[in-house]
Enzyme design. Structure first.
Site, PDB file in Angstrom:
ATOM      1  N   ASP A   1      -7.279  -1.317  -7.215  1.00 52.74           N
ATOM      2  CA  ASP A   1      -7.822  -2.043  -6.067  1.00 52.74           C
ATOM      3  C   ASP A   1      -8.003  -3.503  -6.454  1.00 52.74           C
ATOM      4  O   ASP A   1      -8.071  -3.830  -7.651  1.00 52.74           O
ATOM      5  CB  ASP A   1      -9.148  -1.437  -5.613  1.00 52.74           C
ATOM      6  CG  ASP A   1      -9.573  -2.000  -4.255  1.00 52.74           C
ATOM      7  OD1 ASP A   1      -8.919  -1.660  -3.253  1.00 52.74           O
ATOM      8  OD2 ASP A   1     -10.527  -2.794  -4.194  1.00 52.74           O
TER       9      ASP A   1
ATOM     10  N   ARG B   1      -2.535   6.467   1.631  1.00 58.12           N
ATOM     11  CA  ARG B   1      -2.964   7.701   2.304  1.00 58.12           C
ATOM     12  C   ARG B   1      -1.960   8.330   3.239  1.00 58.12           C
ATOM     13  O   ARG B   1      -2.217   9.405   3.774  1.00 58.12           O
ATOM     14  CB  ARG B   1      -4.233   7.402   3.125  1.00 58.12           C
ATOM     15  CG  ARG B   1      -5.413   7.093   2.277  1.00 58.12           C
ATOM     16  CD  ARG B   1      -6.500   6.504   3.123  1.00 58.12           C
ATOM     17  NE  ARG B   1      -6.134   5.168   3.572  1.00 58.12           N
ATOM     18  CZ  ARG B   1      -6.889   4.409   4.358  1.00 58.12           C
ATOM     19  NH1 ARG B   1      -8.023   4.865   4.822  1.00 58.12           N
ATOM     20  NH2 ARG B   1      -6.499   3.202   4.706  1.00 58.12           N
TER      21      ARG B   1
ATOM     22  N   ARG C   1       0.825  -1.213   0.000  1.00 59.45           N
ATOM     23  CA  ARG C   1       0.000   0.000   0.000  1.00 59.45           C
ATOM     24  C   ARG C   1       0.860   1.265   0.000  1.00 59.45           C
ATOM     25  O   ARG C   1       0.454   2.285   0.552  1.00 59.45           O
ATOM     26  CB  ARG C   1      -0.977   0.012   1.179  1.00 59.45           C
ATOM     27  CG  ARG C   1      -1.871  -1.220   1.280  1.00 59.45           C
ATOM     28  CD  ARG C   1      -2.872  -1.351   0.156  1.00 59.45           C
ATOM     29  NE  ARG C   1      -3.939  -0.376   0.225  1.00 59.45           N
ATOM     30  CZ  ARG C   1      -5.113  -0.579   0.815  1.00 59.45           C
ATOM     31  NH1 ARG C   1      -5.373  -1.726   1.377  1.00 59.45           N
ATOM     32  NH2 ARG C   1      -6.030   0.354   0.809  1.00 59.45           N
TER      33      ARG C   1
ATOM     34  N   ARG D   1      -6.595  13.455  -3.224  1.00 54.99           N
ATOM     35  CA  ARG D   1      -7.888  12.977  -2.710  1.00 54.99           C
ATOM     36  C   ARG D   1      -8.834  14.116  -2.353  1.00 54.99           C
ATOM     37  O   ARG D   1     -10.046  13.921  -2.259  1.00 54.99           O
ATOM     38  CB  ARG D   1      -7.677  12.047  -1.501  1.00 54.99           C
ATOM     39  CG  ARG D   1      -7.381  10.629  -1.869  1.00 54.99           C
ATOM     40  CD  ARG D   1      -8.614   9.879  -2.426  1.00 54.99           C
ATOM     41  NE  ARG D   1      -9.479   9.408  -1.347  1.00 54.99           N
ATOM     42  CZ  ARG D   1     -10.694   9.868  -1.102  1.00 54.99           C
ATOM     43  NH1 ARG D   1     -11.200  10.831  -1.840  1.00 54.99           N
ATOM     44  NH2 ARG D   1     -11.402   9.368  -0.120  1.00 54.99           N
TER      45      ARG D   1
ATOM     46  N   TYR E   1     -15.671 -10.294  -0.492  1.00 52.34           N
ATOM     47  CA  TYR E   1     -16.422  -9.056  -0.752  1.00 52.34           C
ATOM     48  C   TYR E   1     -17.691  -9.328  -1.563  1.00 52.34           C
ATOM     49  O   TYR E   1     -18.735  -8.727  -1.322  1.00 52.34           O
ATOM     50  CB  TYR E   1     -15.536  -8.032  -1.470  1.00 52.34           C
ATOM     51  CG  TYR E   1     -14.460  -7.495  -0.556  1.00 52.34           C
ATOM     52  CD1 TYR E   1     -14.749  -6.494   0.373  1.00 52.34           C
ATOM     53  CD2 TYR E   1     -13.171  -8.012  -0.579  1.00 52.34           C
ATOM     54  CE1 TYR E   1     -13.769  -6.018   1.235  1.00 52.34           C
ATOM     55  CE2 TYR E   1     -12.187  -7.546   0.287  1.00 52.34           C
ATOM     56  CZ  TYR E   1     -12.502  -6.550   1.184  1.00 52.34           C
ATOM     57  OH  TYR E   1     -11.542  -6.097   2.047  1.00 52.34           O
TER      58      TYR E   1
HETATM   59  O1  CP3 Z   1      -4.602  -4.333   2.221  1.00 55.68           O
HETATM   60  C1  CP3 Z   1      -4.685  -5.498   1.821  1.00 55.68           C
HETATM   61  O2  CP3 Z   1      -5.044  -6.481   2.504  1.00 55.68           O
HETATM   62  C2  CP3 Z   1      -4.301  -5.750   0.399  1.00 55.68           C
HETATM   63  C3  CP3 Z   1      -5.355  -6.281  -0.476  1.00 55.68           C
HETATM   64  C4  CP3 Z   1      -6.508  -5.319  -0.623  1.00 55.68           C
HETATM   65  C5  CP3 Z   1      -6.489  -4.172  -1.457  1.00 55.68           C
HETATM   66  N1  CP3 Z   1      -7.720  -3.604  -1.393  1.00 55.68           N
HETATM   67  C6  CP3 Z   1      -5.342  -3.792  -2.307  1.00 55.68           C
HETATM   68  C7  CP3 Z   1      -5.072  -2.380  -2.634  1.00 55.68           C
HETATM   69  C8  CP3 Z   1      -7.763  -5.399  -0.007  1.00 55.68           C
HETATM   70  C9  CP3 Z   1      -8.229  -6.423   1.006  1.00 55.68           C
HETATM   71  C10 CP3 Z   1      -8.517  -4.292  -0.505  1.00 55.68           C
HETATM   72  C11 CP3 Z   1      -9.943  -3.998  -0.202  1.00 55.68           C
HETATM   73  C12 CP3 Z   1     -10.107  -2.561   0.076  1.00 55.68           C
HETATM   74  N2  CP3 Z   1     -10.282  -1.607  -0.888  1.00 55.68           N
HETATM   75  C13 CP3 Z   1     -10.015  -1.906   1.324  1.00 55.68           C
HETATM   76  C14 CP3 Z   1      -9.813  -2.629   2.651  1.00 55.68           C
HETATM   77  C15 CP3 Z   1     -10.811  -2.365   3.735  1.00 55.68           C
HETATM   78  C16 CP3 Z   1     -12.150  -2.994   3.615  1.00 55.68           C
HETATM   79  O3  CP3 Z   1     -13.124  -2.289   3.883  1.00 55.68           O
HETATM   80  O4  CP3 Z   1     -12.271  -4.174   3.317  1.00 55.68           O
HETATM   81  C17 CP3 Z   1     -10.131  -0.525   1.071  1.00 55.68           C
HETATM   82  C18 CP3 Z   1     -10.049   0.571   2.072  1.00 55.68           C
HETATM   83  C19 CP3 Z   1     -10.302  -0.363  -0.330  1.00 55.68           C
HETATM   84  C20 CP3 Z   1     -10.427   0.895  -1.101  1.00 55.68           C
HETATM   85  C21 CP3 Z   1      -9.081   1.432  -1.406  1.00 55.68           C
HETATM   86  N3  CP3 Z   1      -8.098   0.743  -2.088  1.00 55.68           N
HETATM   87  C22 CP3 Z   1      -8.592   2.742  -1.131  1.00 55.68           C
HETATM   88  C23 CP3 Z   1      -9.355   3.830  -0.418  1.00 55.68           C
HETATM   89  C24 CP3 Z   1      -7.276   2.816  -1.665  1.00 55.68           C
HETATM   90  C25 CP3 Z   1      -6.387   4.036  -1.731  1.00 55.68           C
HETATM   91  C26 CP3 Z   1      -5.136   4.054  -0.981  1.00 55.68           C
HETATM   92  C27 CP3 Z   1      -5.140   3.673   0.462  1.00 55.68           C
HETATM   93  O5  CP3 Z   1      -4.191   3.025   0.913  1.00 55.68           O
HETATM   94  O6  CP3 Z   1      -6.102   4.046   1.147  1.00 55.68           O
HETATM   95  C28 CP3 Z   1      -6.987   1.545  -2.240  1.00 55.68           C
HETATM   96  C29 CP3 Z   1      -5.749   1.210  -2.955  1.00 55.68           C
HETATM   97  C30 CP3 Z   1      -5.251  -0.179  -2.936  1.00 55.68           C
HETATM   98  N4  CP3 Z   1      -5.881  -1.289  -2.465  1.00 55.68           N
HETATM   99  C31 CP3 Z   1      -4.007  -0.592  -3.473  1.00 55.68           C
HETATM  100  C32 CP3 Z   1      -3.886  -1.952  -3.256  1.00 55.68           C
HETATM  101  C33 CP3 Z   1      -2.716  -2.858  -3.595  1.00 55.68           C
HETATM  102  C34 CP3 Z   1      -3.114   0.364  -4.273  1.00 55.68           C
HETATM  103  C35 CP3 Z   1      -1.670   0.332  -4.178  1.00 55.68           C
HETATM  104  C36 CP3 Z   1      -1.064   1.050  -3.016  1.00 55.68           C
HETATM  105  O7  CP3 Z   1      -1.771   1.699  -2.239  1.00 55.68           O
HETATM  106  O8  CP3 Z   1       0.174   0.947  -2.937  1.00 55.68           O
END
Ligand code: CP3
Length: 342
Positions: free
Chosen positions: A72, A27, A23, A36, A147
C-alpha cells in the site's frame, strides 16, 4: 533485455503496445478474494510470501507486461513511527495537525523501510518471466500527507486544505520528510529488483495551480530528480487534477500517466521531445462487460499514437469488474495490428 514496457518507457517502437492495470492484484480477482477470507489486508501486505503470491496472481491469469508489487502507499510509513489500520482505506492513529506532529516523526534508517516489500520484490523477480517488467511504487508526498493530516480518506480532504492554509511551514516540513523517505524507499525498491517505479499522486488536484506550485511542487520535483539521478525510470500518475496536467507534464519523469478525464492524445501531442504516456480507460467502462471495453480500447488505440503509449486504466480497477472485461482489454491491445488491416 526485451521488456516491452521498458522499451515503451524509452519511447522506442515496440511490436505492440504494453499493457498493465493499476490495482491489478486487487479485489476483482477470485484468488485474491479467497485469500482475503483467511487474512486481513494488513496481514497480506505485511507478509513477504503472501505479497509475492498476490503480486504474481494477475500475471498468471493474464498476459500482462508488468507486475506491480502488492503493498500500500502507507507501507513505508511505519519507518517514521506512523501507526495506522485499514478500514478499508488507511486510518491513522494520530493525525498530524501541527509542527509538533511533524517533529515527532522518527529519524529514518533507510535499511528499515518496509523490508517486507523488498523481500516481495526479490522473490517476485525470481518467479516472473524475463519479458515481464516488475514495478515498484510509492505515494507522492502530498497524497501521503493527505492521509497523515486528514487521518483517513474523505471527500475533498477539508482538514488537509485547512492545514495547508494555516500551517504552510509545518506542511513544508512534512512534505520534505515524506519526499526524503520516498527517495530512499524507491532506491531500495530498484535495488531489490524493480525495473521502474510509479509515483501515485492520487489526490494531486485538491489545491489550485498557484498553491500547488508554491507548496507541493518543490518536494515532488526533488523526489523525481533524486530518483532520475539514480537512473530509475519514473512513471508519474496524477488523478482528478485536469487543471494541473500541464504543470505535471513539466516535471521530470519518463512517463506521464493520467486519469480518464484527460485527453491522452493531447498530452502526447504536447511533448515536443516525445515522452511516453500511460492510460487511460475509465475503469467504470469495464463494469459493463467485454463489448463496451473492447469499443473503448479500440477508440483509445486509434486516437493515441502507439510510440511511447503504455495502455492502462485511468485509475485502479474496480472490485466488481468481470474477468471477461480484463480479457477483452488485453486481447484488444494484443490484436491491434489486425484492427488496422483492411
Ligand atoms: O488507487 C490509487 O489511487 C492508487 C494509490 C493508492 C494506493 N492505496 C495504492 C495501492 C491509494 C490512494 C491508496 C490508499 C488506500 N489504501 C485505499 C484507498 C481508499 C481510501 O480510503 O483512501 C485503500 C482501500 C487502501 C487499502 C488497500 N490497499 C487495500 C484494501 C488493498 C488491497 C487490494 C484492493 O485493490 O483492494 C490495497 C492494495 C494497494 N493499494 C495496491 C496499490 C498499488 C496494491 C497493488 C495492486 O492492487 O495491484
Amino acid at each position: 533485455m526485451s521488456k516491452l514496457l521498458l522499451q515503451a518507457i524509452d519511447c522506442k517502437s515496440t511490436a505492440r503496445r504494453p499493457v498493465w492495470i493499476m490495482r491489478q492484484a486487487g479485489r476483482y480477482l477470485p484468488e485474491y478474494r479467497e485469500l482475503r477470507r483467511r487474512y486481513s489486508f494488513k496481514e497480506l501486505a505485511s507478509s513477504a510470501d503472501l505479497a509475492t503470491e498476490i503480486t504474481l496472481l494477475p500475471c498468471q491469469r493474464f498476459p500482462l507486461d508488468a507486475a506491480i508489487v502488492f503493498a500500500d502507499i502507507m507501507s513505508p510509513l511505519p519507518a517514521l513511527g506512523v501507526e495506522f489500520e485499514f478500514d478499508p482505506g488507511p486510518v491513522v492513529a494520530n493525525p498530524i495537525r501541527d509542527q509538533a506532529g511533524v517533529d515527532a516523526l522518527h529519524d529514518v534508517d533507510p535499511e528499515t523501510i518496509a523490508p517486507e516489500v523488498m523481500t516481495a520484490l526479490k522473490q517476485t523477480r525470481a518467479e516472473l518471466p524475463d519479458e515481464t517488467a516488475l514495478l515498484g511504487f510509492c505515494g507522492a508526498p502530498w497524497t501521503l500527507a493527505a492521509y497523515l493530516v486528514e487521518g483517513r480518506g474523505v471527500k475533498d480532504f477539508p482538514t488537509l486544505r485547512a492545514f495547508a492554509a494555516a500551517e504552510p511551514a509545518a506542511l513544508d516540513a512534512l512534505l520534505a520528510r515524506l519526499a526524503d523517505l520516498m527517495v530512499h524507499y524507491l532506491l531500495n525498491q530498484a535495488r531489490a529488483g524493480a525495473d521502474a517505479v510509479q509515483i501515485f499522486d492520487s489526490w494531486a488536484g485538491l489545491l489550485s495551480l498557484a498553491d500547488w506550485e508554491r507548496l507541493i511542487r518543490p518536494h515532488l520535483q526533488a523526489l523525481l530528480e533524486a530518483v532520475g539521478n539514480a537512473g530509475i525510470p519514473r512513471i508519474l500518475f496524477l488523478q482528478n487534477a485536469p487543471h494541473l496536467v500541464e504543470a505535471y507534464a513539466d516535471l521530470p519523469a519518463e512517463v506521464l500517466a493520467v486519469d480518464w478525464r484527460v485527453d491522452l492524445a493531447a498530452v502526447q501531442g504536447r511533448f515536443q521531445d516525445r515522452r511516453a504516456v500511460q492510460g487511460n480507460i475509465d475503469p467504470a467502462i469495464l463494469l459493463g462487460g467485454a463489448a463496451p471495453t473492447r469499443a473503448a480500447v479500440t477508440e483509445l488505440l486509434q486516437r493515441v499514437d502507439a510510440l511511447g503509449h503504455i495502455v492502462n486504466l485511468g485509475h485502479g480497477i474496480l472490485p466488481d469488474t468481470p474477468l471477461e472485461s480484463v480479457e477483452a482489454l488485453i486481447e484488444t491491445v494484443h490484436n491491434e495490428s489486425e484492427l488496422s488491416r483492411p
